[in-house]
Scaffold this motif. Sequence first.
Motif, PDB file in Angstrom:
ATOM      1  N   GLY A  39       0.636  -1.189   0.427  1.00  0.00           N
ATOM      2  CA  GLY A  39      -0.255  -0.230  -0.022  1.00  0.00           C
ATOM      3  C   GLY A  39       1.226   1.495   0.214  1.00  0.00           C
ATOM      4  O   GLY A  39       0.430   1.899  -0.463  1.00  0.00           O
ATOM      5  N   TYR A  40       2.042   0.940   0.804  1.00  0.00           N
ATOM      6  CA  TYR A  40       2.422   2.100   0.920  1.00  0.00           C
ATOM      7  C   TYR A  40       4.001   2.483  -1.309  1.00  0.00           C
ATOM      8  O   TYR A  40       3.789   3.494  -0.560  1.00  0.00           O
ATOM      9  N   LEU A  41       3.560   1.429  -1.414  1.00  0.00           N
ATOM     10  CA  LEU A  41       4.313   1.593  -2.715  1.00  0.00           C
ATOM     11  C   LEU A  41       3.928   2.582  -3.074  1.00  0.00           C
ATOM     12  O   LEU A  41       4.099   2.704  -4.747  1.00  0.00           O
ATOM     13  N   LYS A  42       2.200   2.390  -3.050  1.00  0.00           N
ATOM     14  CA  LYS A  42       1.037   2.450  -4.159  1.00  0.00           C
ATOM     15  C   LYS A  42       0.744   3.635  -4.339  1.00  0.00           C
ATOM     16  O   LYS A  42       0.524   4.774  -4.889  1.00  0.00           O
ATOM     17  N   TYR A  43       1.051   4.352  -3.094  1.00  0.00           N
ATOM     18  CA  TYR A  43       0.532   5.929  -2.354  1.00  0.00           C
ATOM     19  C   TYR A  43       2.087   6.397  -2.823  1.00  0.00           C
ATOM     20  O   TYR A  43       1.948   7.380  -3.595  1.00  0.00           O
ATOM     21  N   PHE A  44       3.023   5.821  -2.529  1.00  0.00           N
ATOM     22  CA  PHE A  44       4.835   6.179  -3.700  1.00  0.00           C
ATOM     23  C   PHE A  44       4.882   6.987  -4.826  1.00  0.00           C
ATOM     24  O   PHE A  44       5.198   7.739  -5.533  1.00  0.00           O
ATOM     25  N   GLY A  45       3.835   6.016  -5.439  1.00  0.00           N
ATOM     26  CA  GLY A  45       3.773   5.348  -7.192  1.00  0.00           C
ATOM     27  C   GLY A  45       2.699   6.908  -7.910  1.00  0.00           C
ATOM     28  O   GLY A  45       3.240   8.053  -8.309  1.00  0.00           O
TER      29      GLY A  45
END
Length: 348
Positions: free
Chosen positions: A80-86
């Motif tokens: 989920g954090y990687l999704k926010y980052f992208g």
Amino acid sequence: MKKVLKFLQLDTYFILFIFLVSYVIVVKNRISIGQKFDVVFLPDGPISLFFDAFIIFIFIKVIISYMRKKNVQKVSSLKGYLKYFGIAFLLYICASNILGIIISIIFDTVSKNFNHQTLIIVNIGKIIEFVLFGSLYLAHLYSKENNTYRLEMNAYDKALASSKIQQLKAQLNPHFLFNNLNTLDQLIEEDKDKASNFLHHFSELYRYSLITSDKKLVSLKEEIQFTKSYFKLMEEKYLGCYSLEINQNNKTPETLVPPFCLQVLIENAIEHNLGVIKNPVHITITINENIQVTNNKIKKQHIKKTSGRALKNLSTQFTLLGSNDIKIEENDMQFKVTLPFINKNTDV
């Protein structure tokens, strides 16, 4: 400013760390292009980069807050954090370029600032800044939120354990009460003097049980005294049919145990074995590295089918208090229950 820092979940140490990283990056870049020594350590560049980092943090945090409103989840997974980052990365690059175009149009510098070569160099720099500071910020958030979540879960587990222990005691106390009322009822028919003496002792014991009902742990010394008093009650009814021996070391007063843990085992031994004067049931409590309660087995001819609830409750209680489980060993001749000592750090 405090509201912004609270929203971004930033603390003093992390802010100082980001400023130090900004300073190091600017100093390195200035040295690599051969700037003079008196210019290398000027704070203007690090401060500018530091504020750029804050803008990146705001982009990421706004995206996280917006997406969590749609999907109610207190702590996100790493995915989920990687999704926010992208998503924050794409929006940041687009917003930076749009803002740059607007400023260039106002000052009529579009051809100078947005030619092919300049555009590539500027965006590569923005990508590096975002990846560096965005990654640091996400790692900070991920660590902070997961630590908070673990603390909340630990508090919840403690509250749940405490609640379950109180439920177990609520089961044990009525069990203790009704068994002894049945004994009293039998004594009234057999011997009124014995019944009166039994009632006196029983009232003292039940007063103790009410006092300890709110406690998770009591001293082993108190529990032994309570168990001795309880056994005296049983002697009023089963004179000479059961015996109790307690072997203990000098460390006993320092040890903590759940209330009624020994009394339940004494009651269990009397309930499931038929002692007579010529062939009594010997119950022994031995206290060394742990607590062992043993009794010889003399099976009753007519055995009542029992659920073993008392032993199950005792096992659950020790487990919830963070100790090892109780150990039950049985053969044709003997029944033994081993109770572990409770960790001294356990909250009483």
